[in-house]
Enzyme design. Sequence first.
Site, PDB file in Angstrom:
ATOM      1  N   HIS A 203      -9.277  -5.394 -28.510  1.00  0.00           N
ATOM      2  CA  HIS A 203      -8.268  -4.667 -29.297  1.00  0.00           C
ATOM      3  C   HIS A 203      -7.317  -3.811 -28.474  1.00  0.00           C
ATOM      4  O   HIS A 203      -6.376  -3.234 -29.013  1.00  0.00           O
ATOM      5  CB  HIS A 203      -8.927  -3.841 -30.414  1.00  0.00           C
ATOM      6  N   THR A 242     -25.340 -13.368 -34.510  1.00  0.00           N
ATOM      7  CA  THR A 242     -24.372 -14.445 -34.750  1.00  0.00           C
ATOM      8  C   THR A 242     -23.016 -14.078 -34.158  1.00  0.00           C
ATOM      9  O   THR A 242     -22.524 -12.968 -34.380  1.00  0.00           O
ATOM     10  CB  THR A 242     -24.227 -14.689 -36.270  1.00  0.00           C
ATOM     11  N   CYS A 343     -10.576   8.986 -29.404  1.00  0.00           N
ATOM     12  CA  CYS A 343     -11.982   9.066 -29.812  1.00  0.00           C
ATOM     13  C   CYS A 343     -12.461  10.502 -29.885  1.00  0.00           C
ATOM     14  O   CYS A 343     -13.433  10.792 -30.546  1.00  0.00           O
ATOM     15  CB  CYS A 343     -12.857   8.295 -28.826  1.00  0.00           C
TER      16      CYS A 343
HETATM   17  N1  PLP Z   1     -13.782   2.368 -22.550  1.00  0.00           N
HETATM   18  C1  PLP Z   1     -12.502   2.775 -22.505  1.00  0.00           C
HETATM   19  C2  PLP Z   1     -11.895   3.169 -21.198  1.00  0.00           C
HETATM   20  C3  PLP Z   1     -11.743   2.836 -23.681  1.00  0.00           C
HETATM   21  O1  PLP Z   1     -10.484   3.246 -23.630  1.00  0.00           O
HETATM   22  C4  PLP Z   1     -12.352   2.459 -24.894  1.00  0.00           C
HETATM   23  C5  PLP Z   1     -11.586   2.552 -26.160  1.00  0.00           C
HETATM   24  O2  PLP Z   1     -11.554   3.530 -26.850  1.00  0.00           O
HETATM   25  C6  PLP Z   1     -13.695   2.033 -24.885  1.00  0.00           C
HETATM   26  C7  PLP Z   1     -14.364   2.003 -23.683  1.00  0.00           C
HETATM   27  C8  PLP Z   1     -14.404   1.615 -26.130  1.00  0.00           C
HETATM   28  O3  PLP Z   1     -14.000   0.329 -26.517  1.00  0.00           O
HETATM   29  P1  PLP Z   1     -14.332  -0.257 -27.977  1.00  0.00           P
HETATM   30  O4  PLP Z   1     -13.383   0.433 -28.901  1.00  0.00           O
HETATM   31  O5  PLP Z   1     -14.076  -1.724 -27.863  1.00  0.00           O
HETATM   32  O6  PLP Z   1     -15.749   0.045 -28.268  1.00  0.00           O
END
Ligand code: PLP
Length: 408
Positions: A203, A242, A343
């Site tokens: 994504h 799956t 996040c």
């Molecule tokens: N690692 C980094 C550097 C990211 O920027 C992100 C995204 O927020 C992630 C890990 C986590 O990825 P995912 O959203 O696919 O769990």
Amino acid sequence: MKLPIYMDHHATTPVDPRVLEAMLPYFTETFGNAASRNHVFGWEAEAAVDEARHQIASAMNAVDKEIVFTSGATESDDLAILGAARMYRQKGNHVVTGQTEHRAVLDTCEALQKEGFEVTYLPVDRRGRITPEELRAAMTERTIVVSLMLANNEVGTIQPIVELASVCRERGVLFHTDAVQGFGKIPFDVELMHVDLASVTAHKIYGPKGVGALYVRSKNPRVRLSPIILGGGHERGLRSGTLNVPGIVGFGKAVEICMAEMETEARRLRLLRKRLHEGIVSRVEDVSVNGPPVPEVAEDGSLAPGEREERLPGNLNLSFAGVEGEALLMGLRDVAVSSGSACTSASLRPSHVLKALGVPDDLAHASIRFGLGRWNTEEEVDFTVEAVERTVKRLRAMAPMKVSSPAP
Ligand code: PLP
């Protein structure tokens, strides 16, 4: 130009219409379970997964069987770090990572500490970089895994992965990289870079959400992992469940497009970032860049010959002294940007990344991350520059505060 403008491509990206088109048949017509071995529906799904696996493996110079599909990079990071630490525990109990890693890595390392592992969190310089000497000094006889990211999600710092991983190779220590923000945007080669484990996700590169992969080296050395999801034995027992066939097909297509367009896309983004940066600093005072300097670029967007890319092409992270980042975000209603990592933006703690870079708390709170992407235009950049100027000036006029001098 349509409002609102999306300029937060480190958080996520829209699905490219070419990716969506590739995915669609796998929801309705070719909907089989890739693990169904006894009919054509299963075989077709498996063939589609195999093709995507090949697209992803070849983009990082891996072999197909080294790609393990997961639900995203959080799971890939967890599987790599927990899986390797638990598997090699008899060799040692020490793990090394960096202070500016994503929470998916940091929280996993904290969980390992609760299991009795020791973790060293390496500091970074003002640009967000870790040197091979610092890594070497942190390693002990008991070190079994090192996890350092390819590119940072807040300030775009590109780590000197080859140098860091070479230190691990010399010492026979596994090297994992969270390659999420760099894969598909900057060159990434697991052989040239001596990487043993690498996390990627769809994504962030115009593929769907909820699908990722972990590269697991199969020889020189063969990496073994203790699985964290059990049941069914899919993905050679490393990740049961799956497979998300449409998601995986989309991931493969997204990678293929990124690889074909990497150089032109990087040039275009560097030029847009230059326009955004110069536009803002020419109109607004007391603005500082967090992370590596914004590089000089030629008219076609290329870097000077021999210059090493230190910052992701679409990344710009700025602090506006005397302005609250949250207030700035509210004021910039028509432009989707972020203060710190998406996040963690629910919490009002200053970003751990900016703190590790040595940015003072007030400037860390006054920071905005711009993430330019595939469909941003010059017109959108110009609109953003004006919106930033208007909002910063209004906020400063409303609440003139003592301005601490910007980080150099
Ligand atoms: N690692 C980094 C550097 C990211 O920027 C992100 C995204 O927020 C992630 C890990 C986590 O990825 P995912 O959203 O696919 O769990």
